[in-house]
Write a protein that holds these residues in place. Structure first.
Motif, PDB file in Angstrom:
ATOM      1  N   SER A 172     -83.818  16.156  81.570  1.00 23.27           N
ATOM      2  CA  SER A 172     -84.680  15.017  81.257  1.00 23.27           C
ATOM      3  C   SER A 172     -85.920  15.464  80.493  1.00 23.27           C
ATOM      4  N   LEU A 173     -86.494  16.588  80.901  1.00 23.76           N
ATOM      5  CA  LEU A 173     -87.638  17.129  80.167  1.00 23.76           C
ATOM      6  C   LEU A 173     -87.285  17.379  78.709  1.00 23.76           C
ATOM      7  N   ALA A 174     -86.137  18.009  78.490  1.00 24.16           N
ATOM      8  CA  ALA A 174     -85.726  18.321  77.121  1.00 24.16           C
ATOM      9  C   ALA A 174     -85.611  17.055  76.289  1.00 24.16           C
ATOM     10  N   LYS A 175     -85.067  16.014  76.874  1.00 26.64           N
ATOM     11  CA  LYS A 175     -84.904  14.751  76.161  1.00 26.64           C
ATOM     12  C   LYS A 175     -86.252  14.132  75.814  1.00 26.64           C
ATOM     13  N   GLU A 176     -87.146  14.081  76.790  1.00 27.86           N
ATOM     14  CA  GLU A 176     -88.413  13.397  76.595  1.00 27.86           C
ATOM     15  C   GLU A 176     -89.404  14.179  75.737  1.00 27.86           C
ATOM     16  N   LEU A 177     -89.292  15.500  75.732  1.00 26.57           N
ATOM     17  CA  LEU A 177     -90.262  16.320  75.007  1.00 26.57           C
ATOM     18  C   LEU A 177     -89.773  16.745  73.633  1.00 26.57           C
ATOM     19  N   GLY A 178     -88.570  16.304  73.269  1.00 27.25           N
ATOM     20  CA  GLY A 178     -88.023  16.684  71.969  1.00 27.25           C
ATOM     21  C   GLY A 178     -88.919  16.291  70.804  1.00 27.25           C
ATOM     22  N   SER A 179     -89.594  15.151  70.907  1.00 26.51           N
ATOM     23  CA  SER A 179     -90.466  14.707  69.816  1.00 26.51           C
ATOM     24  C   SER A 179     -91.645  15.643  69.605  1.00 26.51           C
ATOM     25  N   ARG A 180     -91.956  16.432  70.643  1.00 31.07           N
ATOM     26  CA  ARG A 180     -93.023  17.441  70.517  1.00 31.07           C
ATOM     27  C   ARG A 180     -92.456  18.823  70.194  1.00 31.07           C
ATOM     28  N   GLN A 181     -91.152  18.901  69.987  1.00 32.26           N
ATOM     29  CA  GLN A 181     -90.479  20.171  69.693  1.00 32.26           C
ATOM     30  C   GLN A 181     -90.656  21.179  70.832  1.00 32.26           C
ATOM     31  N   ILE A 182     -90.790  20.672  72.046  1.00 33.78           N
ATOM     32  CA  ILE A 182     -90.842  21.522  73.235  1.00 33.78           C
ATOM     33  C   ILE A 182     -89.438  21.575  73.829  1.00 33.78           C
ATOM     34  N   THR A 183     -88.908  22.770  74.020  1.00 29.90           N
ATOM     35  CA  THR A 183     -87.597  22.909  74.634  1.00 29.90           C
ATOM     36  C   THR A 183     -87.746  23.102  76.136  1.00 29.90           C
ATOM     37  N   ALA A 184     -86.710  22.724  76.863  1.00 29.52           N
ATOM     38  CA  ALA A 184     -86.685  22.913  78.318  1.00 29.52           C
ATOM     39  C   ALA A 184     -85.311  23.411  78.720  1.00 29.52           C
ATOM     40  N   ASN A 185     -85.275  24.530  79.410  1.00 28.72           N
ATOM     41  CA  ASN A 185     -84.026  25.123  79.871  1.00 28.72           C
ATOM     42  C   ASN A 185     -84.196  25.623  81.299  1.00 28.72           C
ATOM     43  N   SER A 186     -83.083  25.760  82.004  1.00 27.58           N
ATOM     44  CA  SER A 186     -83.122  26.370  83.332  1.00 27.58           C
ATOM     45  C   SER A 186     -82.281  27.642  83.314  1.00 27.58           C
ATOM     46  N   ILE A 187     -82.754  28.641  84.038  1.00 25.58           N
ATOM     47  CA  ILE A 187     -81.936  29.836  84.260  1.00 25.58           C
ATOM     48  C   ILE A 187     -81.532  29.845  85.729  1.00 25.58           C
ATOM     49  N   ALA A 188     -80.322  30.326  85.987  1.00 21.93           N
ATOM     50  CA  ALA A 188     -79.753  30.283  87.333  1.00 21.93           C
ATOM     51  C   ALA A 188     -79.338  31.692  87.754  1.00 21.93           C
ATOM     52  N   PRO A 189     -80.249  32.443  88.384  1.00 22.12           N
ATOM     53  CA  PRO A 189     -79.877  33.789  88.833  1.00 22.12           C
ATOM     54  C   PRO A 189     -78.850  33.740  89.957  1.00 22.12           C
ATOM     55  N   GLY A 190     -77.993  34.749  89.985  1.00 22.87           N
ATOM     56  CA  GLY A 190     -77.130  34.955  91.133  1.00 22.87           C
ATOM     57  C   GLY A 190     -77.891  35.731  92.203  1.00 22.87           C
ATOM     58  N   ALA A 191     -77.185  36.513  92.998  1.00 22.03           N
ATOM     59  CA  ALA A 191     -77.825  37.304  94.050  1.00 22.03           C
ATOM     60  C   ALA A 191     -78.592  38.466  93.422  1.00 22.03           C
ATOM     61  N   ILE A 192     -79.909  38.503  93.653  1.00 23.08           N
ATOM     62  CA  ILE A 192     -80.775  39.503  93.046  1.00 23.08           C
ATOM     63  C   ILE A 192     -81.463  40.313  94.139  1.00 23.08           C
ATOM     64  N   ALA A 193     -81.574  41.608  93.929  1.00 21.73           N
ATOM     65  CA  ALA A 193     -82.177  42.504  94.915  1.00 21.73           C
ATOM     66  C   ALA A 193     -83.700  42.430  94.849  1.00 21.73           C
ATOM     67  N   THR A 194     -84.270  41.450  95.549  1.00 19.55           N
ATOM     68  CA  THR A 194     -85.725  41.319  95.676  1.00 19.55           C
ATOM     69  C   THR A 194     -86.058  41.085  97.148  1.00 19.55           C
ATOM     70  N   ASP A 195     -87.342  40.855  97.428  1.00 23.05           N
ATOM     71  CA  ASP A 195     -87.777  40.549  98.797  1.00 23.05           C
ATOM     72  C   ASP A 195     -87.585  39.079  99.143  1.00 23.05           C
ATOM     73  N   PHE A 196     -87.073  38.294  98.201  1.00 22.94           N
ATOM     74  CA  PHE A 196     -86.946  36.851  98.384  1.00 22.94           C
ATOM     75  C   PHE A 196     -86.030  36.523  99.558  1.00 22.94           C
ATOM     76  N   GLY A 197     -86.430  35.525 100.347  1.00 21.97           N
ATOM     77  CA  GLY A 197     -85.596  35.059 101.462  1.00 21.97           C
ATOM     78  C   GLY A 197     -85.312  36.109 102.508  1.00 21.97           C
ATOM     79  N   GLY A 198     -86.263  37.018 102.701  1.00 20.14           N
ATOM     80  CA  GLY A 198     -86.080  38.068 103.701  1.00 20.14           C
ATOM     81  C   GLY A 198     -85.598  39.388 103.133  1.00 20.14           C
ATOM     82  N   GLY A 199     -85.168  39.390 101.878  1.00 21.26           N
ATOM     83  CA  GLY A 199     -84.832  40.634 101.194  1.00 21.26           C
ATOM     84  C   GLY A 199     -83.486  41.240 101.524  1.00 21.26           C
ATOM     85  N   SER A 200     -82.575  40.462 102.140  1.00 25.48           N
ATOM     86  CA  SER A 200     -81.301  41.055 102.572  1.00 25.48           C
ATOM     87  C   SER A 200     -80.452  41.508 101.394  1.00 25.48           C
ATOM     88  N   THR A 201     -80.571  40.849 100.245  1.00 19.93           N
ATOM     89  CA  THR A 201     -79.786  41.270  99.087  1.00 19.93           C
ATOM     90  C   THR A 201     -80.250  42.629  98.573  1.00 19.93           C
TER      91      THR A 201
END
Length: 254
Positions: A172-201
């Motif tokens: 929806s952002l991409a659609k509404e902001l197109g007139s301003r030439q602003i792009t909107a995208n999402s990235i979807a990480p898989g399981a990543i080795a960080t401290d996130f969510g307790g760090g079990s990964t």
């Protein structure tokens, strides 16, 4: 700040994925504003790292779940940029801040649900809304989703649902902001080795092995697998990428 450098604002930048995004953005010549929740010492390290790369950086505390604080935060950012860059505007918004809370469908409490919603969806929605007037035309918005919007495991229903909402919102952002030439995208990480969510990964060998066994590239993801893609999306070469979900999982469950 040099007027020649573009400026990126990253939420949740003191560690993990956010830190790696910031480092890669700085390596590409961008100046950085970022937020952290409470760990000022780690945030200060990231500021120093950006300065060592020859770019400017400043960090502000922000609780993404507390929308009442957004106006004062936006004012801080505007005043800082007006003083140091000659304009209150910036170029790239990366909505990265998040918290990992998990539980079964039967056990998830309303408090946990509301925390996830406020940080991962409502907070992103309204912080973006309040920052839109400051984003330069031709800018970029990148929202962080999750591989869990495509595949699922037990105990992730509430978290994954918020990320599903983020993907719909991004289009929806991409659609509404197109007139301003602003792009909107999402990235979807898989399981990543960080401290996130307790760090079990990062720390649980059995979990790491399990993830590796269902990933085409045969290993768990690292923060370094993510940040460079975010930095790429903030380049002129990526200007035609818009309204997309880009999964960064090494081929999990394909």
């Amino acid at each position: 700040m040099s007027t020649k450098s573009k400026i990126a604002l990253v939420t949740g930048g003191s560690r993990g994925l956010g830190r790696d995004m910031i480092v890669n953005l700085a390596k590409n010549g961008n100046n950085i504003i970022f937020t952290y929740h409470s760990n000022k010492s780690e945030a200060d390290k990231v500021v120093s790292e950006v300065l060592s790369l020859g770019q400017k950086a400043v960090a502000y505390p922000l609780d993404l779940g507390n929308i009442k604080t957004f106006d004062s935060f936006v004012q801080q950012v505007s005043e800082y940029l007006s003083e140091h860059a000659g304009s209150p505007n910036f170029d790239y918004l990366i909505n990265n801040a998040g918290v990992g809370l998990y539980g079964s469908v039967t056990d998830t409490t309303e408090d946990v649900f509301d925390t996830l919603m406020n940080i991962h969806f409502k907070g992103v929605y309204f912080l973006t809304q309040k920052l839109l007037p400051l984003i330069n035309d031709g800018g970029r918005i990148i929202n962080i989703s999750s591989g869990l919007t495509r595949f699922t495991f037990p105990n992730v229903s509430a978290y994954a649902s918020m990320k599903g909402a983020i993907e719909t919102y991004t289009r929806s952002l991409a659609k509404e902001l197109g007139s301003r030439q602003i792009t909107a995208n999402s990235i979807a990480p898989g399981a990543i080795a960080t401290d996130f969510g307790g760090g079990s990964t990062k720390s649980d060998k059995n979990k790491r092995n399990a993830v590796a066994s269902i990933t085409a590239l045969g290993r768990v993801g690292e923060p370094e697998d993510i940040g460079g893609v975010v930095a790429f999306l903030c380049t002129s070469e990526a200007g035609w990428v818009n309204a997309q979900r880009i999964e960064l999982s090494g081929g999990m469950m394909v």
